[in-house]
Scaffold this active site. Structure first.
Site, PDB file in Angstrom:
ATOM      1  N   GLU A 206       0.826  -1.322  -0.142  1.00 27.53           N
ATOM      2  CA  GLU A 206       0.215   0.547   0.221  1.00 27.53           C
ATOM      3  C   GLU A 206       0.912   1.557  -0.370  1.00 27.53           C
ATOM      4  O   GLU A 206       0.263   2.575   0.304  1.00 27.53           O
ATOM      5  CB  GLU A 206      -1.395  -0.280   1.419  1.00 27.53           C
ATOM      6  CG  GLU A 206      -1.872  -1.173   1.140  1.00 27.53           C
ATOM      7  CD  GLU A 206      -2.971  -0.922   2.194  1.00 27.53           C
ATOM      8  OE1 GLU A 206      -3.595  -0.221   2.956  1.00 27.53           O
ATOM      9  OE2 GLU A 206      -3.360  -1.520   2.629  1.00 27.53           O
ATOM     10  N   LYS A 338     -15.814  -1.358   4.103  1.00 26.74           N
ATOM     11  CA  LYS A 338     -15.224  -1.548   2.062  1.00 26.74           C
ATOM     12  C   LYS A 338     -16.261  -2.177   1.718  1.00 26.74           C
ATOM     13  O   LYS A 338     -16.899  -3.233   1.999  1.00 26.74           O
ATOM     14  CB  LYS A 338     -13.533  -2.707   2.342  1.00 26.74           C
ATOM     15  CG  LYS A 338     -12.807  -2.293   3.986  1.00 26.74           C
ATOM     16  CD  LYS A 338     -11.839  -3.868   3.638  1.00 26.74           C
ATOM     17  CE  LYS A 338     -10.686  -3.201   4.228  1.00 26.74           C
ATOM     18  NZ  LYS A 338     -10.205  -4.448   4.908  1.00 26.74           N
TER      19      LYS A 338
HETATM   20  P1  PGA Z   1      -7.229  -5.873   2.857  1.00 23.06           P
HETATM   21  O1  PGA Z   1      -6.735  -5.127   3.661  1.00 23.06           O
HETATM   22  O2  PGA Z   1      -7.438  -4.863   1.780  1.00 23.06           O
HETATM   23  O3  PGA Z   1      -5.255  -6.867   2.292  1.00 23.06           O
HETATM   24  O4  PGA Z   1      -7.947  -7.212   2.548  1.00 23.06           O
HETATM   25  C1  PGA Z   1      -6.726  -4.084   4.379  1.00 23.06           C
HETATM   26  C2  PGA Z   1      -6.967  -3.447   5.916  1.00 23.06           C
HETATM   27  O5  PGA Z   1      -7.050  -5.239   6.581  1.00 23.06           O
HETATM   28  O6  PGA Z   1      -7.169  -2.972   6.503  1.00 23.06           O
HETATM   29 ZN    ZN Z   2      -7.651  -4.146   8.383  1.00 22.59          ZN
END
Ligand code: PGA
Ligand code: ZN
Length: 429
Positions: A206, A338
């Site tokens: 990231e 998300k």
């Molecule tokens: P991921 O992690 O998108 O790889 O699942 C992001 C998070 O844990 O916030």
């Molecule tokens: Zn997380």
């Protein structure tokens, strides 16, 4: 015949920020308006998330999306053609019914996510409004407090350190623009410190610096020094936020800290984290215990819930039902949202609303596998989530979101609102 009816749907394969295939969808309306959606992808996924449909096999590491794309162009297109794109709930209900499984494993969470986002963008375009304004209607639309990764770890850095995200939160900033300036200074200072220590080996998934540390605490110390090096007052102007992502190394009440070669039980894990909260200016902590450790999550929330945000990510998987159950059990006091964990915009919004109803803080979040799509900047602002987690301050799939927030703030002119004065660890006003 409503001119916002869906006339045409196109699905195609594109590539995400890890160079893996992902699903893109376009929705064209009879009015000529159109919208696009791109599915992101997680690496440290919760067990109860919506499931992406992948082709498996040898090619592309099994990550192929030919079947998911075919589902967009086939059964899902058939299900939503003719529906009113302005009725997001009806479109999402049709997507969900056509898939027919609770975890979207039949036609693919990636297929549904891309289509649901594309529909929303098409509806906003039809209304002639930027998405954030379309979502907020006549009401307020608040630019979110950013949570920005400075060091990446866990599943995003070959588990070089146990903790997944060491993040900076510019809590003393009074505008989004100023918030990013604070972040930029901190990210730069961290890079200089890493270079001076001979530890600058590039970045994790990231965009946070590669975590060449001997312990999790060494990363925390370095982050604190970076904040000071940026000329910011720790805690006051720039605070720390952590994503422990404990499900990645914890199960059945046992937590294996690979870096320190130690195994902790749930109580010892809580003790270690409470120690960090006492020593460092930490205001938020995500998934401090594993997704199967509800008792640990409740105990940690009892101990620290008055002081810090305790955010459920893998623990809540953007599910309204899970948020409600956790609120009733005294687990967490904030929810990470998300869209692709739920699989549709409607379900993601429901999880956010469940968090608000519980008096929680709400955070819209990217995934570690992202695209250039900046929809989450609009969702965070238009939904007044008040917080946005995107990853670091490098790599354009991350910067696309931060920069979009800048444009939104500028377009609001003197009426712009920024999430200042966030209260941590308690219900907001
Ligand atoms: P991921 O992690 O998108 O790889 O699942 C992001 C998070 O844990 O916030
Ligand atoms: Zn997380």
């Amino acid at each position: 015949m409503s001119p916002s009816r869906i006339a045409k749907v196109i699905g195609r394969r594109v590539w995400d920020s890890r160079g893996r295939p992902t699903v893109e969808a376009e929705v064209l309306l009879e009015s000529g308006a159109w919208g696009r959606g791109m599915a992101p992808a997680g690496a440290s996924r919760g067990r109860h998330e919506a499931v992406d449909l992948r082709d498996g096999g040898l090619s592309l590491g099994g990550f192929g999306v030919a079947r998911a794309v075919a589902n967009v162009n086939g059964p899902l297109a058939l299900a939503i053609r003719g529906l009113d794109a302005s009725d997001q709930k009806a479109v999402d209900a049709a997507l969900i019914a056509t898939d027919g499984t609770p975890d979207k494993s039949n036609l693919g969470g990636n297929a549904l996510t891309a289509l649901s986002m594309a529909t929303l963008n098409a509806a906003a375009a039809h209304a002639g409004l930027p998405l954030w304004r379309y979502l907020a209607g006549e009401g307020p639309a608040t630019l979110p407090m950013p949570e920005v990764q400075i060091f990446g770890g866990g599943a995003h850095a070959a588990r070089r350190v146990d903790v997944q995200d060491f993040m900076a939160m510019p809590v003393g900033a009074t505008s989004f623009e100023e918030a990013l300036t604070f972040v930029a200074e901190t990210y730069r200072a961290a890079g200089e410190l890493m270079a001076a220590a001979g530890k600058k080996y590039g970045v994790a998934d990231e965009g946070g610096f590669w975590p060449d540390f001997r312990s999790n605490e060494e990363a925390l110390d370095m982050l604190l020094r970076a904040i000071e090096g940026a000329g910011l007052r720790p805690g006051d102007e720039m605070a720390i936020s952590l994503d422990i992502a404990a499900s990645e190394f914890g199960r059945d009440g046992r937590y294996s800290l690979a870096l320190e070669d130690r195994v902790l039980d749930s109580g010892q894990m809580i003790e270690m984290l409470v120690g960090w909260l006492r020593r460092y200016p930490i205001v938020a902590i995500e998934d401090p215990l594993a997704e199967d450790d509800g008792d640990g999550m409740a105990a940690f929330t009892r101990a620290m819930g008055e002081r810090v945000q305790i955010i459920g990510d893998d623990f809540l998987v953007t599910s309204a039902a899970r948020v409600e159950a956790a609120a009733a059990a005294g687990q967490c006091n904030a929810v990470l949202v998300k869209v692709n964990q739920a699989g549709t915009i409607t379900e993601a919004k429901a999880a956010l609303d469940a968090g608000l109803a519980a008096g929680w803080n709400t955070i819209v979040s990217a995934r570690s596998g992202e695209t250039e799509d900046a929809i989450i900047a609009h969702l965070a602002t238009g939904w007044n989530a008040l917080q946005l987690k995107v990853g670091s301050f490098a790599r354009s799939e991350r910067m696309a979101k931060w920069n979009e927030c800048l444009r939104i703030e500028e377009s609001q002119g003197s009426t712009a609102r920024f999430a200042t004065g966030l209260r941590f660890g308690r219900a907001r006003a």
